[in-house]
Write a protein that holds these residues in place. Sequence first.
Motif, PDB file in Angstrom:
ATOM      1  N   ASP A 358       0.822  -1.211   0.000  1.00  0.00           N
ATOM      2  CA  ASP A 358       0.000   0.000   0.000  1.00  0.00           C
ATOM      3  C   ASP A 358       0.859   1.264   0.000  1.00  0.00           C
ATOM      4  O   ASP A 358       0.438   2.323   0.470  1.00  0.00           O
ATOM      5  CB  ASP A 358      -0.922   0.011   1.219  1.00  0.00           C
ATOM      6  CG  ASP A 358      -2.009  -1.048   1.137  1.00  0.00           C
ATOM      7  OD1 ASP A 358      -2.501  -1.301   0.018  1.00  0.00           O
ATOM      8  OD2 ASP A 358      -2.359  -1.630   2.169  1.00  0.00           O
ATOM      9  N   PHE A 359       2.077   1.161  -0.552  1.00  0.00           N
ATOM     10  CA  PHE A 359       3.011   2.286  -0.446  1.00  0.00           C
ATOM     11  C   PHE A 359       2.488   3.540  -1.126  1.00  0.00           C
ATOM     12  O   PHE A 359       2.698   4.660  -0.645  1.00  0.00           O
ATOM     13  CB  PHE A 359       4.387   1.889  -0.997  1.00  0.00           C
ATOM     14  CG  PHE A 359       4.506   1.926  -2.501  1.00  0.00           C
ATOM     15  CD1 PHE A 359       5.091   3.006  -3.140  1.00  0.00           C
ATOM     16  CD2 PHE A 359       4.042   0.871  -3.276  1.00  0.00           C
ATOM     17  CE1 PHE A 359       5.220   3.047  -4.514  1.00  0.00           C
ATOM     18  CE2 PHE A 359       4.165   0.899  -4.650  1.00  0.00           C
ATOM     19  CZ  PHE A 359       4.753   1.996  -5.272  1.00  0.00           C
ATOM     20  N   ILE A 360       1.793   3.401  -2.257  1.00  0.00           N
ATOM     21  CA  ILE A 360       1.266   4.588  -2.951  1.00  0.00           C
ATOM     22  C   ILE A 360       0.221   5.273  -2.086  1.00  0.00           C
ATOM     23  O   ILE A 360       0.221   6.503  -1.930  1.00  0.00           O
ATOM     24  CB  ILE A 360       0.686   4.202  -4.328  1.00  0.00           C
ATOM     25  CG1 ILE A 360       1.816   3.890  -5.308  1.00  0.00           C
ATOM     26  CG2 ILE A 360      -0.194   5.319  -4.874  1.00  0.00           C
ATOM     27  CD1 ILE A 360       1.367   3.552  -6.709  1.00  0.00           C
ATOM     28  N   LYS A 361      -0.656   4.491  -1.526  1.00  0.00           N
ATOM     29  CA  LYS A 361      -1.706   5.037  -0.659  1.00  0.00           C
ATOM     30  C   LYS A 361      -1.082   5.781   0.521  1.00  0.00           C
ATOM     31  O   LYS A 361      -1.463   6.908   0.846  1.00  0.00           O
ATOM     32  CB  LYS A 361      -2.597   3.896  -0.167  1.00  0.00           C
ATOM     33  CG  LYS A 361      -3.786   4.316   0.665  1.00  0.00           C
ATOM     34  CD  LYS A 361      -4.661   3.104   0.948  1.00  0.00           C
ATOM     35  CE  LYS A 361      -5.887   3.483   1.752  1.00  0.00           C
ATOM     36  NZ  LYS A 361      -6.763   2.310   1.967  1.00  0.00           N
ATOM     37  N   HIS A 362      -0.100   5.169   1.164  1.00  0.00           N
ATOM     38  CA  HIS A 362       0.539   5.793   2.323  1.00  0.00           C
ATOM     39  C   HIS A 362       1.336   7.031   1.913  1.00  0.00           C
ATOM     40  O   HIS A 362       1.366   8.027   2.645  1.00  0.00           O
ATOM     41  CB  HIS A 362       1.455   4.780   3.021  1.00  0.00           C
ATOM     42  CG  HIS A 362       0.718   3.623   3.604  1.00  0.00           C
ATOM     43  ND1 HIS A 362       1.292   2.377   3.761  1.00  0.00           N
ATOM     44  CD2 HIS A 362      -0.556   3.496   4.046  1.00  0.00           C
ATOM     45  CE1 HIS A 362       0.415   1.542   4.278  1.00  0.00           C
ATOM     46  NE2 HIS A 362      -0.711   2.193   4.455  1.00  0.00           N
ATOM     47  N   PHE A 363       1.963   6.980   0.741  1.00  0.00           N
ATOM     48  CA  PHE A 363       2.751   8.111   0.262  1.00  0.00           C
ATOM     49  C   PHE A 363       1.880   9.353   0.102  1.00  0.00           C
ATOM     50  O   PHE A 363       2.229  10.442   0.572  1.00  0.00           O
ATOM     51  CB  PHE A 363       3.426   7.746  -1.068  1.00  0.00           C
ATOM     52  CG  PHE A 363       4.260   8.847  -1.659  1.00  0.00           C
ATOM     53  CD1 PHE A 363       5.558   9.046  -1.231  1.00  0.00           C
ATOM     54  CD2 PHE A 363       3.746   9.681  -2.647  1.00  0.00           C
ATOM     55  CE1 PHE A 363       6.340  10.060  -1.776  1.00  0.00           C
ATOM     56  CE2 PHE A 363       4.513  10.691  -3.192  1.00  0.00           C
ATOM     57  CZ  PHE A 363       5.815  10.886  -2.751  1.00  0.00           C
ATOM     58  N   TRP A 364       0.723   9.184  -0.560  1.00  0.00           N
ATOM     59  CA  TRP A 364      -0.135  10.341  -0.815  1.00  0.00           C
ATOM     60  C   TRP A 364      -0.941  10.750   0.415  1.00  0.00           C
ATOM     61  O   TRP A 364      -1.314  11.921   0.554  1.00  0.00           O
ATOM     62  CB  TRP A 364      -1.027  10.078  -2.023  1.00  0.00           C
ATOM     63  CG  TRP A 364      -0.218  10.069  -3.281  1.00  0.00           C
ATOM     64  CD1 TRP A 364       0.164   8.991  -4.021  1.00  0.00           C
ATOM     65  CD2 TRP A 364       0.376  11.213  -3.907  1.00  0.00           C
ATOM     66  NE1 TRP A 364       0.944   9.383  -5.077  1.00  0.00           N
ATOM     67  CE2 TRP A 364       1.095  10.732  -5.036  1.00  0.00           C
ATOM     68  CE3 TRP A 364       0.369  12.580  -3.632  1.00  0.00           C
ATOM     69  CZ2 TRP A 364       1.791  11.604  -5.877  1.00  0.00           C
ATOM     70  CZ3 TRP A 364       1.065  13.433  -4.478  1.00  0.00           C
ATOM     71  CH2 TRP A 364       1.770  12.944  -5.578  1.00  0.00           C
ATOM     72  N   LYS A 367       0.875  13.301   2.073  1.00  0.00           N
ATOM     73  CA  LYS A 367       0.821  14.578   1.363  1.00  0.00           C
ATOM     74  C   LYS A 367      -0.494  15.314   1.610  1.00  0.00           C
ATOM     75  O   LYS A 367      -0.684  16.424   1.100  1.00  0.00           O
ATOM     76  CB  LYS A 367       0.973  14.363  -0.146  1.00  0.00           C
ATOM     77  CG  LYS A 367       2.247  13.647  -0.572  1.00  0.00           C
ATOM     78  CD  LYS A 367       3.465  14.511  -0.454  1.00  0.00           C
ATOM     79  CE  LYS A 367       4.696  13.827  -1.044  1.00  0.00           C
ATOM     80  NZ  LYS A 367       5.924  14.604  -0.829  1.00  0.00           N
ATOM     81  N   GLY A 368      -1.394  14.683   2.359  1.00  0.00           N
ATOM     82  CA  GLY A 368      -2.661  15.335   2.684  1.00  0.00           C
ATOM     83  C   GLY A 368      -3.871  14.810   1.954  1.00  0.00           C
ATOM     84  O   GLY A 368      -4.982  15.337   2.118  1.00  0.00           O
ATOM     85  N   MET A 369      -3.716  13.757   1.138  1.00  0.00           N
ATOM     86  CA  MET A 369      -4.861  13.207   0.417  1.00  0.00           C
ATOM     87  C   MET A 369      -5.756  12.391   1.337  1.00  0.00           C
ATOM     88  O   MET A 369      -5.271  11.647   2.192  1.00  0.00           O
ATOM     89  CB  MET A 369      -4.388  12.310  -0.741  1.00  0.00           C
ATOM     90  CG  MET A 369      -5.532  11.667  -1.529  1.00  0.00           C
ATOM     91  SD  MET A 369      -5.005  10.298  -2.585  1.00  0.00           S
ATOM     92  CE  MET A 369      -4.197  11.184  -3.901  1.00  0.00           C
ATOM     93  N   ASN A 370      -7.056  12.503   1.159  1.00  0.00           N
ATOM     94  CA  ASN A 370      -8.004  11.581   1.774  1.00  0.00           C
ATOM     95  C   ASN A 370      -8.007  10.318   0.910  1.00  0.00           C
ATOM     96  O   ASN A 370      -8.513  10.322  -0.205  1.00  0.00           O
ATOM     97  CB  ASN A 370      -9.398  12.199   1.830  1.00  0.00           C
ATOM     98  CG  ASN A 370     -10.428  11.273   2.467  1.00  0.00           C
ATOM     99  OD1 ASN A 370     -10.178  10.083   2.655  1.00  0.00           O
ATOM    100  ND2 ASN A 370     -11.588  11.807   2.792  1.00  0.00           N
ATOM    101  N   THR A 371      -7.413   9.250   1.417  1.00  0.00           N
ATOM    102  CA  THR A 371      -7.231   8.033   0.616  1.00  0.00           C
ATOM    103  C   THR A 371      -8.353   7.014   0.821  1.00  0.00           C
ATOM    104  O   THR A 371      -8.221   5.866   0.403  1.00  0.00           O
ATOM    105  CB  THR A 371      -5.876   7.372   0.948  1.00  0.00           C
ATOM    106  OG1 THR A 371      -5.811   7.115   2.356  1.00  0.00           O
ATOM    107  CG2 THR A 371      -4.721   8.274   0.536  1.00  0.00           C
ATOM    108  N   GLY A 372      -9.444   7.421   1.430  1.00  0.00           N
ATOM    109  CA  GLY A 372     -10.577   6.514   1.573  1.00  0.00           C
ATOM    110  C   GLY A 372     -11.077   6.049   0.214  1.00  0.00           C
ATOM    111  O   GLY A 372     -11.286   6.862  -0.686  1.00  0.00           O
ATOM    112  N   GLY A 373     -11.246   4.752   0.059  1.00  0.00           N
ATOM    113  CA  GLY A 373     -11.705   4.202  -1.221  1.00  0.00           C
ATOM    114  C   GLY A 373     -10.603   3.990  -2.232  1.00  0.00           C
ATOM    115  O   GLY A 373     -10.876   3.561  -3.350  1.00  0.00           O
TER     116      GLY A 373
END
Length: 493
Positions: A358-364, A367-373
Motif C-alpha cells: 500500500d506504499f502509494i496510498k501511504h505516500f499520498w 501529502k494530505g490526500m483523503n485516501t478513503g476508497g
Amino acid sequence: MFMKKILFFSLTILACSNVFSQNKNNGINTAIKTLKYDKDFKNAEISFFVQDVNTGKIISSLNPDLSIAPASTQKLITTATAIEILGNTYKFKTRLEYTGKIDKNTGILEGNIIIKGGGDPTLGSKYFSQTEISKLLENWARAIYKAGIKYVNGKIIADASFYDYQTVPPKWTWEDMGNYFGAGPNGLTIHDNLYSLFFNTSSVKGGETKIVKIEPDIAGLNITNNVKSDAIHSDLSYIFGAPYTYERIIEGRLPLNKKNYEVKGSLPDPALFAAQSLKKVLKKNGITSGKATTFRINPDLKKTDTLQHKLLYTNYSPELKEIIKCTNFKSINLFAEHLYKQAQLKLAGFDKKKTDKDFIKHFWQKKGMNTGGMFIFDGSGLTRYNGITAKQLVFILRYMKTKSKYADDFYTSIALIGKEGTVKNLCKNTSAVNNMRAKSGSLRNVRTYAGYVTSKSGKLLAFAIITNNFNCSSSVARKKIEKVLISLAEFNL
C-alpha cells in the motif's frame, strides 16, 4: 409528520448536493448532467471532479468520492509517485559481469557470463533509439571481446532476482497476461517483453488463419492457433498462456485477406530470452559459450555463485522523465509496472522483504490526500480491482503542478488532446485542441480521462472523469464523454 417531511427534505438536498455540488448553471454542469441521464449511462457509475489548479475552487463535480476502476489513468498516479520518489534524472542500471579467470593466451574464460538485471523497463526497447535490442546485444558482445574473451567455458546466466520471480500482478486476468498489453515486469526485462506472430488470413468469413513467422525466434514456444478470419477491421484475437510456460493458445478473430498481419504476445521468460540472445550474438561474432540459462531455472547456480563478479559493461536507461513521458503518451503497461515496483523498492531501501503493497496510498496520505476508497493492485490500471476516485486523481494533478519540483516534467508527460499520444484523435477541431492535456484509460465498459485544461476564461483546471459499466460500445461512450471534455475547454466563468 412535520418532522418526517423536514427529514425527507434534508436528505433530498443532501443527495442532490452529492450529485451536483456546484449550483451555478455553467456549461460543465450541463454537460455532465446530460451524460448522467443519457440512456447509455443509465446503469453506469460516474465519478467526476474539476478544480481550479491555482485557487483550489471546485468548478464542478459528480460523485467525486465514488471509488471505481480508473483503467490507464492509474498511470498518472504511478508516474507521479515514481518521479517524486526516484527523481526526474533517475536511471535504471543493468550490469554485464563475469566470474572466474580469463586466460590471456587462449582467451578462454573459466567462468560464467552473468547479465544482472536492475529492473530496467527500457532494456532493448523499441521506444528509444539508444535502447534498441540489436545495439544492446552488439555492445555486450563488443565488451566481452574487448575483455579478451574468445571462449566461455561456462554458462551465460541471466539474473532477474532484483524483483521477485512471480512479478505479474495477481489481479490481472487470464485473458490479459499472454498478450502484449499483459507483458509483466521482470528483474531483467528485455525487448519490451514482447514477441510478434505474423498471420495470413482467409478471404472467407470463418476461414482458417496461418501463422507464417514468429519474431524474434523463441526456442520451445508452441502455439495452438484457433483464430478465424472475419469481416472486421482490427485485431480481436487473444493469446492465453502463463508466465514461464511455453504452451500458448490463441483464440479470436482477425480481419479478412491479410498478409503478415502482426499480433503481439508477451515473452514467456524475458531473462532466459536475454541469455539466449546474448549466446546467439556471441556465436555470430565468433565467441563460443556454454548453455544459456537463468538463476531461476537453476537455483543451485545461485547458491554456488560465490566467486567475485567483475564488471564488463553497464547499461543505463534513459532518464526517468523520458520514461514517464513515454509511459503516459503511449500508455505502456510494462513501463508503469516497472515504475510501480522500483518506487516501492526505493522506499524500502531496495530490501524486498520490507516492501509495502500500500506504499502509494501511504505516500499520498502523508501529502494530505483523503485516501478513503483508494485500492491499488498494479501500476498500469489493467486490473478491474483498482479503485480510485476522481477527487483523488485531481488531488495528485494539483499537487504535481503546484508543489512538486518536477512539475514541468510531469505536466509535459501528459499528451495534448487532438495532437499526440493515445488522445491524438480526441476532440478534433474543438477548443480543447492545444488547450488540454489528458491521459486516457480504457478497459471493457470503462472509459476514463484525467489531466489539465486551460479554459476560455484563462483558468488552469485539473479534471478527472471515470466511467464504468455503460451500456454502449467504448467508441460511443468516448464520443459522449468528449462533450464533457469540450465543455471544460469552453468554460468561461
